[in-house]
Design a protein around this motif. Structure first.
Motif, PDB file in Angstrom:
ATOM      1  N   SER A 243       0.828  -1.202   0.000  1.00 47.47           N
ATOM      2  CA  SER A 243       0.000   0.000   0.000  1.00 47.47           C
ATOM      3  C   SER A 243       0.866   1.257   0.000  1.00 47.47           C
ATOM      4  CB  SER A 243      -0.921   0.000   1.225  1.00 47.47           C
ATOM      5  OG  SER A 243      -0.142  -0.012   2.413  1.00 47.47           O
ATOM      6  N   LEU A 244       0.296   2.330  -0.551  1.00 50.70           N
ATOM      7  CA  LEU A 244       0.929   3.643  -0.455  1.00 50.70           C
ATOM      8  C   LEU A 244       0.537   4.267   0.878  1.00 50.70           C
ATOM      9  CD1 LEU A 244       0.331   5.053  -4.058  1.00 50.70           C
ATOM     10  CD2 LEU A 244       2.528   4.478  -3.032  1.00 50.70           C
ATOM     11  N   ASN A 249       8.256   3.782   3.972  1.00 49.06           N
ATOM     12  CA  ASN A 249       9.157   4.135   2.885  1.00 49.06           C
ATOM     13  C   ASN A 249       8.901   3.184   1.709  1.00 49.06           C
ATOM     14  OD1 ASN A 249      11.196   4.831   1.182  1.00 49.06           O
ATOM     15  ND2 ASN A 249      12.879   4.381   2.595  1.00 49.06           N
ATOM     16  N   GLU A 250       8.303   3.714   0.653  1.00 48.90           N
ATOM     17  CA  GLU A 250       7.935   2.866  -0.480  1.00 48.90           C
ATOM     18  C   GLU A 250       9.075   2.637  -1.462  1.00 48.90           C
ATOM     19  OE1 GLU A 250       6.189   5.762   0.053  1.00 48.90           O
ATOM     20  OE2 GLU A 250       4.172   5.183   0.688  1.00 48.90           O
ATOM     21  N   ARG A 251      10.187   3.323  -1.282  1.00 50.55           N
ATOM     22  CA  ARG A 251      11.244   3.287  -2.294  1.00 50.55           C
ATOM     23  C   ARG A 251      11.714   1.859  -2.601  1.00 50.55           C
ATOM     24  NH1 ARG A 251      14.222   6.997  -5.565  1.00 50.55           N
ATOM     25  NH2 ARG A 251      16.018   5.850  -6.347  1.00 50.55           N
ATOM     26  N   GLN A 252      11.969   1.089  -1.564  1.00 50.39           N
ATOM     27  CA  GLN A 252      12.463  -0.264  -1.786  1.00 50.39           C
ATOM     28  C   GLN A 252      11.455  -1.095  -2.574  1.00 50.39           C
ATOM     29  OE1 GLN A 252      13.477  -2.412   1.780  1.00 50.39           O
ATOM     30  NE2 GLN A 252      13.661  -4.371   0.713  1.00 50.39           N
ATOM     31  N   HIS A 253      10.180  -0.973  -2.188  1.00 45.47           N
ATOM     32  CA  HIS A 253       9.153  -1.742  -2.884  1.00 45.47           C
ATOM     33  C   HIS A 253       9.000  -1.269  -4.332  1.00 45.47           C
ATOM     34  CE1 HIS A 253       8.219  -3.694   0.805  1.00 45.47           C
ATOM     35  NE2 HIS A 253       7.749  -2.592   1.405  1.00 45.47           N
ATOM     36  N   LEU A 254       9.108   0.047  -4.583  1.00 40.31           N
ATOM     37  CA  LEU A 254       9.024   0.562  -5.943  1.00 40.31           C
ATOM     38  C   LEU A 254      10.169   0.029  -6.804  1.00 40.31           C
ATOM     39  CD1 LEU A 254       7.981   4.269  -5.285  1.00 40.31           C
ATOM     40  CD2 LEU A 254       6.618   2.523  -6.437  1.00 40.31           C
ATOM     41  N   GLU A 255      11.353  -0.020  -6.246  1.00 39.12           N
ATOM     42  CA  GLU A 255      12.492  -0.547  -6.992  1.00 39.12           C
ATOM     43  C   GLU A 255      12.300  -2.027  -7.303  1.00 39.12           C
ATOM     44  OE1 GLU A 255      15.809   0.401  -4.540  1.00 39.12           O
ATOM     45  OE2 GLU A 255      15.996   2.464  -5.303  1.00 39.12           O
ATOM     46  N   GLU A 256      11.787  -2.780  -6.331  1.00 42.06           N
ATOM     47  CA  GLU A 256      11.524  -4.195  -6.562  1.00 42.06           C
ATOM     48  C   GLU A 256      10.442  -4.370  -7.633  1.00 42.06           C
ATOM     49  OE1 GLU A 256      10.419  -5.649  -2.766  1.00 42.06           O
ATOM     50  OE2 GLU A 256      12.465  -5.643  -1.939  1.00 42.06           O
ATOM     51  N   MET A 257       9.394  -3.550  -7.553  1.00 45.30           N
ATOM     52  CA  MET A 257       8.311  -3.651  -8.524  1.00 45.30           C
ATOM     53  C   MET A 257       8.790  -3.254  -9.918  1.00 45.30           C
ATOM     54  SD  MET A 257       4.504  -1.930  -8.477  1.00 45.30           S
ATOM     55  CE  MET A 257       5.103  -0.279  -8.889  1.00 45.30           C
ATOM     56  N   ALA A 258       9.628  -2.217 -10.009  1.00 48.52           N
ATOM     57  CA  ALA A 258      10.146  -1.787 -11.298  1.00 48.52           C
ATOM     58  C   ALA A 258      10.973  -2.890 -11.950  1.00 48.52           C
ATOM     59  CB  ALA A 258      10.974  -0.514 -11.140  1.00 48.52           C
ATOM     60  N   ASP A 259      11.792  -3.552 -11.172  1.00 43.97           N
ATOM     61  CA  ASP A 259      12.592  -4.661 -11.700  1.00 43.97           C
ATOM     62  C   ASP A 259      11.684  -5.792 -12.178  1.00 43.97           C
ATOM     63  OD1 ASP A 259      14.943  -3.315 -11.170  1.00 43.97           O
ATOM     64  OD2 ASP A 259      15.279  -4.313  -9.230  1.00 43.97           O
ATOM     65  N   CYS A 260      10.666  -6.070 -11.390  1.00 49.20           N
ATOM     66  CA  CYS A 260       9.722  -7.131 -11.744  1.00 49.20           C
ATOM     67  C   CYS A 260       8.973  -6.778 -13.027  1.00 49.20           C
ATOM     68  CB  CYS A 260       8.751  -7.356 -10.595  1.00 49.20           C
ATOM     69  SG  CYS A 260       7.491  -8.592 -10.917  1.00 49.20           S
ATOM     70  N   LEU A 261       8.512  -5.516 -13.125  1.00 49.26           N
ATOM     71  CA  LEU A 261       7.767  -5.086 -14.301  1.00 49.26           C
ATOM     72  C   LEU A 261       8.638  -5.165 -15.560  1.00 49.26           C
ATOM     73  CD1 LEU A 261       5.256  -3.884 -15.601  1.00 49.26           C
ATOM     74  CD2 LEU A 261       6.055  -1.605 -14.921  1.00 49.26           C
TER      75      LEU A 261
END
Length: 297
Positions: A243-244, A249-261
């Protein structure tokens, strides 16, 4: 159907979404005003598929249609004299999705669909005056202008915003249109002009009867593929389901999601699966064949 002087592969590699293409006398026109009249008669209960444009604005449908009740069925119908009056004053009649009501125009669309490997639908334009329908504008899909009756002047200008998406219209960018066209010519019955999306153009009647269809090509874009990935696959990964919140701190999750995407987008099996889904959904079905298809089975 249409006799193009270049093949499909040459068109797709040199012109599709890249440049205009004009083919003179590409076909023998088979439609006449009787055919157009029959289409208008057949579509009366669905006359919301029509628009009238007076050169500056769309005319309200209440000015040329009326509610109609026939044998308990509520629908609308044309007020024919009002329609004729607007047309005689120079307005253009636009018939949306004309391939729904005309088997011949559906055949034209099916041919162009096979030529481009994309879905194709057609709007019809009937005019008897000299007012431009929309003025200089771009379309957010590629168009084959197929001249069927009479002639019409076309002016095409270089693009200033490449490959616009469906919501990226030219309405607020009229001032960007170049001053000099790169093509200024008349299309006569039997001529076809291909205009890629984003290319400025206008079609001008010559104060004489004219009818053409704009066969619109509607491909999926890379953004649609990305959306499909996000909707069907990305949420299988925990990072995308986070969730936002102002309290984490969402940064780590965003980086993980970006790699996954990125991994999902570049997976060739996913891309082929998306294309296969499109082919199945957009497949051009053959015409009905009664009674032979039933009695022979």
């Amino acid at each position: 159907m249409f006799n193009f002087s270049i093949g499909k592969d040459e068109f797709l590699s040199q012109f599709y979404e890249q440049d205009i293409y004009l083919e003179r006398q590409a076909f023998e026109p088979e439609l006449n005003w009787q055919h157009i009249n029959e289409v208008l008669h057949a579509m009366q209960p669905m006359c919301s598929y029509t628009r009238l444009h007076d050169g500056t604005k769309v005319i309200p449908q209440t000015e040329y249609t009326e509610p109609h009740l026939h044998v308990g069925l509520h629908s609308h119908r044309f007020i024919q004299q009002a329609l004729y009056k607007h047309l005689s004053a120079g307005s253009t009649l636009i018939i949306d999705r004309m391939e729904i009501f005309s088997p011949k125009i559906k055949q034209y669309c099916d041919f162009l669909s096979g030529f481009t490997d994309q879905p194709v639908v057609a709007n019809g334009y009937a005019a008897f005056g000299e007012k431009e329908s929309f003025g200089n504008h771009w379309d957010t899909h590629d168009v084959f202008a197929v001249q069927l009756i009479g002639r019409k002047r076309w002016k095409v200008y270089a693009p200033t915003y490449l490959l616009p998406m469906p919501d990226q219209t030219s309405r607020a960018r009229k001032q960007d249109c170049p001053s000099e066209p790169i093509l200024d010519t008349y299309l006569n019955a039997g001529d076809i002009l291909y205009v890629p999306r984003g290319w400025w153009h206008t079609a001008i009647p010559g104060n004489e009867e004219t009818f053409h269809i704009a066969a619109g090509v509607h491909p999926a874009r890379l953004a649609h593929y990305a959306t499909w990935i996000c909707q069907s696959m990305l949420t299988e990964h925990l990072s995308a389901r986070q969730s936002l919140s102002d309290h984490k701190n969402e940064r780590q999750h965003l980086e993980e999601m970006a790699d996954c995407l990125k991994h999902l987008l570049l997976d060739q099996d996913n891309l082929h699966g998306f294309k296969r889904t499109l082919r199945e959904y957009n497949h051009v079905k053959p015409e009905f064949n009664l009674p032979e298809a039933v009695t022979s089975s």
